[in-house]
Write a protein that holds these residues in place. Structure first.
Motif, PDB file in Angstrom:
ATOM      1  N   ARG A 356       0.844  -1.195   0.000  1.00 36.51           N
ATOM      2  CA  ARG A 356       0.000   0.000   0.000  1.00 36.51           C
ATOM      3  C   ARG A 356       0.880   1.247   0.000  1.00 36.51           C
ATOM      4  N   VAL A 357       0.623   2.142  -0.952  1.00 33.62           N
ATOM      5  CA  VAL A 357       1.433   3.348  -1.124  1.00 33.62           C
ATOM      6  C   VAL A 357       0.630   4.587  -0.738  1.00 33.62           C
ATOM      7  N   SER A 358       1.243   5.479   0.025  1.00 32.05           N
ATOM      8  CA  SER A 358       0.576   6.723   0.406  1.00 32.05           C
ATOM      9  C   SER A 358       0.361   7.601  -0.818  1.00 32.05           C
ATOM     10  N   PRO A 359      -0.870   8.077  -1.067  1.00 31.13           N
ATOM     11  CA  PRO A 359      -1.103   8.953  -2.224  1.00 31.13           C
ATOM     12  C   PRO A 359      -0.412  10.310  -2.091  1.00 31.13           C
ATOM     13  N   ARG A 360      -0.027  10.686  -0.879  1.00 35.69           N
ATOM     14  CA  ARG A 360       0.611  11.987  -0.679  1.00 35.69           C
ATOM     15  C   ARG A 360       2.117  11.917  -0.875  1.00 35.69           C
ATOM     16  N   THR A 361       2.764  10.905  -0.269  1.00 30.63           N
ATOM     17  CA  THR A 361       4.226  10.812  -0.348  1.00 30.63           C
ATOM     18  C   THR A 361       4.705   9.817  -1.396  1.00 30.63           C
ATOM     19  N   LEU A 362       3.793   8.995  -1.926  1.00 36.00           N
ATOM     20  CA  LEU A 362       4.140   7.949  -2.898  1.00 36.00           C
ATOM     21  C   LEU A 362       5.197   6.997  -2.351  1.00 36.00           C
ATOM     22  N   THR A 363       5.121   6.695  -1.056  1.00 35.08           N
ATOM     23  CA  THR A 363       6.013   5.724  -0.417  1.00 35.08           C
ATOM     24  C   THR A 363       5.161   4.661   0.277  1.00 35.08           C
ATOM     25  N   PRO A 364       5.694   3.438   0.425  1.00 34.59           N
ATOM     26  CA  PRO A 364       4.957   2.368   1.120  1.00 34.59           C
ATOM     27  C   PRO A 364       5.035   2.555   2.635  1.00 34.59           C
ATOM     28  N   VAL A 365       4.164   3.380   3.168  1.00 33.01           N
ATOM     29  CA  VAL A 365       4.245   3.776   4.576  1.00 33.01           C
ATOM     30  C   VAL A 365       4.099   2.597   5.540  1.00 33.01           C
ATOM     31  N   PRO A 366       3.076   1.713   5.387  1.00 38.01           N
ATOM     32  CA  PRO A 366       2.967   0.601   6.341  1.00 38.01           C
ATOM     33  C   PRO A 366       4.222  -0.274   6.376  1.00 38.01           C
ATOM     34  N   THR A 367       4.786  -0.560   5.198  1.00 42.34           N
ATOM     35  CA  THR A 367       6.004  -1.360   5.130  1.00 42.34           C
ATOM     36  C   THR A 367       7.155  -0.665   5.835  1.00 42.34           C
ATOM     37  N   THR A 368       7.287   0.635   5.618  1.00 40.96           N
ATOM     38  CA  THR A 368       8.368   1.397   6.236  1.00 40.96           C
ATOM     39  C   THR A 368       8.261   1.374   7.758  1.00 40.96           C
ATOM     40  N   LEU A 369       7.058   1.508   8.281  1.00 41.46           N
ATOM     41  CA  LEU A 369       6.864   1.493   9.734  1.00 41.46           C
ATOM     42  C   LEU A 369       7.177   0.123  10.321  1.00 41.46           C
ATOM     43  N   ILE A 370       6.789  -0.941   9.615  1.00 35.20           N
ATOM     44  CA  ILE A 370       7.078  -2.303  10.099  1.00 35.20           C
ATOM     45  C   ILE A 370       8.575  -2.568  10.086  1.00 35.20           C
ATOM     46  N   VAL A 371       9.242  -2.178   8.999  1.00 35.06           N
ATOM     47  CA  VAL A 371      10.700  -2.357   8.914  1.00 35.06           C
ATOM     48  C   VAL A 371      11.389  -1.566  10.019  1.00 35.06           C
ATOM     49  N   GLY A 372      10.972  -0.319  10.216  1.00 32.03           N
ATOM     50  CA  GLY A 372      11.569   0.502  11.260  1.00 32.03           C
ATOM     51  C   GLY A 372      11.443  -0.137  12.633  1.00 32.03           C
ATOM     52  N   THR A 373      10.294  -0.722  12.920  1.00 29.47           N
ATOM     53  CA  THR A 373      10.080  -1.382  14.217  1.00 29.47           C
ATOM     54  C   THR A 373      10.990  -2.598  14.369  1.00 29.47           C
ATOM     55  N   GLY A 374      11.065  -3.416  13.310  1.00 31.27           N
ATOM     56  CA  GLY A 374      11.908  -4.614  13.373  1.00 31.27           C
ATOM     57  C   GLY A 374      13.371  -4.279  13.548  1.00 31.27           C
ATOM     58  N   VAL A 375      13.854  -3.286  12.806  1.00 34.77           N
ATOM     59  CA  VAL A 375      15.256  -2.885  12.903  1.00 34.77           C
ATOM     60  C   VAL A 375      15.543  -2.316  14.292  1.00 34.77           C
ATOM     61  N   ALA A 376      14.621  -1.524  14.829  1.00 37.80           N
ATOM     62  CA  ALA A 376      14.822  -0.923  16.151  1.00 37.80           C
ATOM     63  C   ALA A 376      14.959  -1.994  17.232  1.00 37.80           C
ATOM     64  N   VAL A 377      14.149  -3.026  17.158  1.00 34.27           N
ATOM     65  CA  VAL A 377      14.221  -4.113  18.152  1.00 34.27           C
ATOM     66  C   VAL A 377      15.570  -4.820  18.070  1.00 34.27           C
ATOM     67  N   LEU A 378      16.007  -5.167  16.851  1.00 35.05           N
ATOM     68  CA  LEU A 378      17.302  -5.835  16.682  1.00 35.05           C
ATOM     69  C   LEU A 378      18.450  -4.935  17.141  1.00 35.05           C
ATOM     70  N   ALA A 379      18.413  -3.655  16.739  1.00 35.33           N
ATOM     71  CA  ALA A 379      19.487  -2.725  17.083  1.00 35.33           C
ATOM     72  C   ALA A 379      19.591  -2.540  18.595  1.00 35.33           C
TER      73      ALA A 379
END
Length: 480
Positions: A356-379
């Protein structure tokens, strides 16, 4: 429902279908697929350099030098040759299959759906874990910078993971959150910020080289290979972690102008710059400091500068450069991870929310938030040495598949348009495969166990979800 049959394992996604759904043949300015084309050659090469320079040089020397001694320079050469051979293979596949999924998409087009999921497991390991690993290195240099400028540092309990002398790595998590925010805002903003940081990091590293060579001592290379050939091979497998950014170039296939020409050019340009910088820094660092002193050394390059110059300002500049540099590495590796998951979701291998891509930023926001959470936990919770070897094995296996993919696609689609062809075919991809297998053989058995277990989990997920939701299977009428 039973397990997926042989047809499911081997079904391949036509390259023409990939090009059609992503707008791969679009002219500059055209928005193909669901992502926006906004990246040119300079920015794309900077993505490769940004994801690569910094990952190894700023802190992996402390991990690899104790394994090989001064011969770690040879380890870097071996890793660079392997990366170079593989980069040529990537360049051909990227020009023929210019989509966002990198080697996952290449495997889907050449080896089949099950192999593509196995490669996806490698890529998830490569980028998710590497993002966390470089964030941990960022924490070390941030503490060095704060201590040398304002005389404070984060408490030990908040500067390292359990098993590394701490409880939770807070600075690493803060970095991941900053990168997540920037990626959500848009790819153009992220690419521009990364390009600026790349220029700064290269300038800082060249400063380091210049100052380190003033203290260069040939005597530091006298006992060149104290741990033998085995040590050189083991260190090569470790430092290969430093070359993962080259793969990141190919994850931007759907956001690049004229991808068939731009992708291979950016790959080769990034490889040349990265290899030259790595060798200069490695040789100058080893010449300035005896190799046993690298073991356990935090913020290594900054520490060397303090010793060489006897002054605080060079170490401050190096530490600041590392903070900026590793920020850009984390930004790009997280970007690459989101685009791979985006492509997998679009193919039906993962839930649709991830494409799912944000119509405003044209980025996959849900994916980005999930990746950010996973990386933060590992880091926050996993030590650096464990993370580095996991990244190397995931990268090397993915690189092997890319090299195999070149051979397969030459046979199955010889007339497919290619903006670049591997020179010396078929010798070059075969050498790439051999080199990757040599490096991966030097990694520890524990790393192999974790890797095999992870790939098995991903393939089980595919068997129970991906194989039944695959868009390719639905198109062929294989599932209801």
């Amino acid at each position: 429902m039973g397990a997926p049959g042989p047809a499911a394992w081997l079904r391949r996604k036509p390259v023409t279908a990939m090009a059609a759904e992503t707008g791969a043949d679009a002219t500059p300015g055209h928005e193909g697929g669901e992502l926006q084309r906004s990246i040119g050659l300079g920015q794309l090469a900077a993505i490769g350099i940004g994801a690569t320079v910094g990952t190894g040089i700023f802190f992996v020397l402390s991990e690899a030098t104790p394994e090989a001694g001064p011969a770690v320079v040879v380890s870097f050469v071996l890793a660079a040759i392997t990366a170079g051979l593989t980069a040529l293979c990537y360049a051909e596949l990227a020009s023929a299959v210019p989509v966002s999924g990198s080697s996952y998409s290449y495997a889907y087009a050449t080896l089949g759906e099950a192999a593509a999921m196995g490669v996806a497991a490698c890529l998830i390991l490569e980028y998710l874990v590497s993002s966390a690993a470089v964030s941990v290195g960022w924490s070390e240099y941030l503490n060095a910078l704060l201590e040398s400028t304002v005389g404070i540092r984060f408490p030990e309990a908040l500067s390292g993971a359990p098993g590394a002398g701490g409880v939770f790595n807070l600075p690493a998590v803060v970095l991941v959150l900053l990168c997540t925010v920037l990626l959500v805002r848009g790819v153009r903003e992220s690419a521009t910020a990364n390009a600026i940081m790349v220029v700064i990091k290269l300038a800082v590293l060249l400063l380091f080289v210049g100052l380190a060579f003033t203290a260069f001592s040939v005597d530091n290379f006298a006992d060149f290979a104290p741990l033998g050939v085995g040590g050189v091979g083991a260190a090569a497998g470790t430092v290969f972690f430093s070359f993962i950014g080259l793969d990141a170039v190919s994850t931007a296939g759907e956001e690049v102008y004229d991808p068939r020409r731009t992708l291979p050019r950016a790959l080769v340009l990034a490889l040349v710059v990265v290899t030259a910088v790595y060798l200069l820094v490695a040789v100058s660092a080893l010449g300035a400091q005896p190799w046993p002193e690298f073991e356990g050394q935090e913020a290594g390059l900054a520490a060397i500068m303090t010793e060489v110059t006897g002054s605080a300002w060079p170490a401050i500049v190096i530490a600041a450069g590392a903070v900026i540099s590793i920020f850009s590495v984390t930004l790009v590796t997280m970007y690459a991870q989101t685009r791979i998951l985006f492509s997998m979701s679009r193919d039906g291998m993962l839930p649709p929310v991830l494409s799912r891509v944000s119509p405003r930023t044209l980025t996959p926001v849900p994916t980005t938030l999930i990746v950010g959470t996973g990386v933060a936990v590992l880091a926050g919770l996993v030590p650096l040495d464990v993370l580095a070897d996991l990244v190397s094995i995931g990268t090397l296996v993915a690189f092997t598949v890319v090299s195999i993919g070149v051979i397969v696609l030459r046979r199955t689609a010889p007339d497919l348009p290619r903006g670049f062809r591997v020179p010396g075919y078929p010798v070059t991809p075969i050498l790439s495969i051999v080199a990757c297998l040599y490096l991966v053989s030097g990694l520890s058995w524990i790393t192999w166990i974790v890797f095999v277990a992870w790939v098995a989990v991903v393939l089980l997920f595919w068997a129970f979800y991906g194989a039944r939701h695959s868009r390719l299977a639905r198109t062929a009428g294989e599932v209801s």
